[in-house]
Design a protein around this motif. Sequence first.
Motif, mmCIF file in Angstrom:
data_model
loop_
_atom_site.group_PDB
_atom_site.id
_atom_site.type_symbol
_atom_site.label_atom_id
_atom_site.label_comp_id
_atom_site.label_asym_id
_atom_site.label_seq_id
_atom_site.Cartn_x
_atom_site.Cartn_y
_atom_site.Cartn_z
ATOM 1 N N ASP A 87 44.205 49.425 42.332
ATOM 2 C CA ASP A 87 43.309 49.386 41.171
ATOM 3 C C ASP A 87 42.245 48.317 41.344
ATOM 4 O O ASP A 87 41.072 48.515 41.016
ATOM 5 C CB ASP A 87 44.112 49.057 39.896
ATOM 6 C CG ASP A 87 44.707 50.310 39.290
ATOM 7 O OD1 ASP A 87 44.396 51.409 39.787
ATOM 8 O OD2 ASP A 87 45.499 50.172 38.333
ATOM 9 N N LYS A 88 42.674 47.151 41.857
ATOM 10 C CA LYS A 88 41.718 46.041 42.074
ATOM 11 C C LYS A 88 40.594 46.495 42.994
ATOM 12 O O LYS A 88 39.423 46.204 42.776
ATOM 13 C CB LYS A 88 42.439 44.850 42.719
ATOM 14 C CG LYS A 88 43.156 43.972 41.742
ATOM 15 C CD LYS A 88 42.413 42.629 41.654
ATOM 16 C CE LYS A 88 42.877 41.867 40.451
ATOM 17 N NZ LYS A 88 41.843 41.171 39.728
ATOM 18 N N LEU A 89 40.986 47.198 44.066
ATOM 19 C CA LEU A 89 39.970 47.673 45.016
ATOM 20 C C LEU A 89 39.061 48.696 44.352
ATOM 21 O O LEU A 89 37.832 48.593 44.427
ATOM 22 C CB LEU A 89 40.635 48.312 46.239
ATOM 23 C CG LEU A 89 41.122 47.378 47.331
ATOM 24 C CD1 LEU A 89 41.753 48.170 48.469
ATOM 25 C CD2 LEU A 89 39.976 46.524 47.873
ATOM 26 N N GLY A 92 36.797 47.178 41.713
ATOM 27 C CA GLY A 92 36.004 46.025 42.144
ATOM 28 C C GLY A 92 35.181 46.369 43.377
ATOM 29 O O GLY A 92 34.055 46.867 43.282
ATOM 30 N N TYR A 93 35.782 46.152 44.560
ATOM 31 C CA TYR A 93 35.025 46.330 45.812
ATOM 32 C C TYR A 93 34.522 47.758 46.000
ATOM 33 O O TYR A 93 33.364 47.972 46.349
ATOM 34 C CB TYR A 93 35.891 45.938 47.009
ATOM 35 C CG TYR A 93 36.269 44.485 47.011
ATOM 36 C CD1 TYR A 93 35.338 43.506 47.333
ATOM 37 C CD2 TYR A 93 37.549 44.080 46.670
ATOM 38 C CE1 TYR A 93 35.673 42.167 47.319
ATOM 39 C CE2 TYR A 93 37.895 42.745 46.652
ATOM 40 C CZ TYR A 93 36.953 41.788 46.973
ATOM 41 O OH TYR A 93 37.280 40.465 46.944
ATOM 42 N N ASN A 94 35.416 48.750 45.798
ATOM 43 C CA ASN A 94 34.980 50.122 46.100
ATOM 44 C C ASN A 94 33.847 50.565 45.182
ATOM 45 O O ASN A 94 32.891 51.225 45.610
ATOM 46 C CB ASN A 94 36.160 51.092 45.982
ATOM 47 C CG ASN A 94 37.198 50.870 47.077
ATOM 48 O OD1 ASN A 94 37.060 49.942 47.870
ATOM 49 N ND2 ASN A 94 38.226 51.690 47.114
ATOM 50 N N GLY A 117 37.867 38.156 55.195
ATOM 51 C CA GLY A 117 38.451 39.243 54.421
ATOM 52 C C GLY A 117 37.371 40.194 53.917
ATOM 53 O O GLY A 117 36.479 40.620 54.672
ATOM 54 N N ALA A 118 37.433 40.491 52.620
ATOM 55 C CA ALA A 118 36.441 41.392 52.035
ATOM 56 C C ALA A 118 35.023 40.879 52.265
ATOM 57 O O ALA A 118 34.084 41.666 52.399
ATOM 58 C CB ALA A 118 36.703 41.556 50.539
ATOM 59 N N GLY A 119 34.865 39.568 52.348
ATOM 60 C CA GLY A 119 33.532 38.982 52.589
ATOM 61 C C GLY A 119 32.968 39.429 53.927
ATOM 62 O O GLY A 119 31.779 39.752 54.045
#
Length: 267
Positions: A87-89, A92-94, A117-119
Motif C-alpha cells: 500500500d505504501k508503494l 506513494g512512490y508508484n 534505496g527509492a532515492g
Amino acid sequence: MSENLSNLLTIKYEKTSNIARIVLNRPDKLNAFSDQMHHDLFEVLTAVASDDSIRCVLISGEGRGFCAGQDLGSRKSADGEKLDLGDKLENGYNKNLRVLKSIKAPIICAVNGVAAGAGANIALNCDIVIAKKSAKFIQAFSSIGLVPDCNGSWLLPKLVGLARAKAITLLGVPVSAEQAEQWGMIYQAVDDEDFDDVVEKLLTTVAVRPTKALSLTKLLLEDSYANTYDQQLDRERDIQRVCGLSHDFAEGVDAFNNKRKPEFKGH
Ligand code: LHQ
C-alpha cells in the motif's frame, strides 16, 4: 502558482523560462521520503505534467544528499506495528512515478549527493541523469530486508546488465558516480566544483530544443522494450509523420538551409 503549490513543506518548486525546478527539501534527513514529501511531490508533478509550456524539468536535492529513500525514522523498533508496504508503494512512490512518466518534457536528474534505496531508483527513472563525482548510488533495499522498488528491478538489468544488477542489489554496495557512468547506469559524472554550471547549461540547452520531438523520442525509446523490430519501424513511421507536421521541423530545416540558429517553439 496554484494554491497547492504555495503550501509545499518538503519540496522547493519554481518555474522560470520554461524550466521547472523541483528540489527535494529535507536536508537534515538527506531528503528521505516522508508521507508529506510523497504528497508534496504528487502536487508538483501533477502541475508539471499538465503545463504544456514547460520544456525541461530538473529534479535535485537540497544539501549534501540527493535522497536517502524512504524515511526509516518512524520504524524504530524491530517488533513494532507491521505496515503494508504494498500500500505504501502504491499510494506513494508508484503514484508519483506514474505521473513522472506522463511528463512530456525531458526530465534531468541532478544527483547532488548520495542516492539510496527509492532515492537511487527515482533518479534512474529520469531521462538524463548526471551526478557529482562524490555522489553514490546504493541499492539499500536488501540491507533492510526489502526488494528493489521504484521500478529499479525493471530498469537496472536494462541499464547495467543482469550480472551487475544482481550484484549491486544483493550486496547493497555503493556504486560511485564514475562507476555508474562507466556502466551506463547514468549519463555523466561531473567534478563537484563544475556540477552546478554543468546542470545549468544542460537545462538551458534542453529547454530551447524542439520539445515535441524530444517528448516523442522518449516515448519511442521506451516503447522499444515491448516492440518487435517490425513494430518499432511502424511506430517510428507514425511518430515521424507527427513530427513532420510540426512547427519545429519546418523551423529546423529553414534554419539549416539559411545557415542560422533555429528558434524552436516546442510544438
Ligand atoms: C535518514 C535516512 C532515512 C530517515 C539518512 N530515513 N533518516 C519503500 C516502501 C516503504 C518502506 C520502505 O522503503 C521503501 C523503499 C526504500 O527506500 S528502502 C531504503 C531506505 N533507505 C535506506 O535504507 C538508506 C538509509 N540511509 C543510509 O544508509 C545512510 O544514511 C546513507 C548511506 C544514505 C548516507 O550515509 P551518511 O552519509 O553516513 O549519512 P548518515 O547516515 O549520517 O545520515 C545523515 C542523517 O540523515 C542522519 O540523521 P542524524 O539525525 O543522525 O544526523 C540519518 O539518520 C538521516 N537519514 N537516511 N532513509
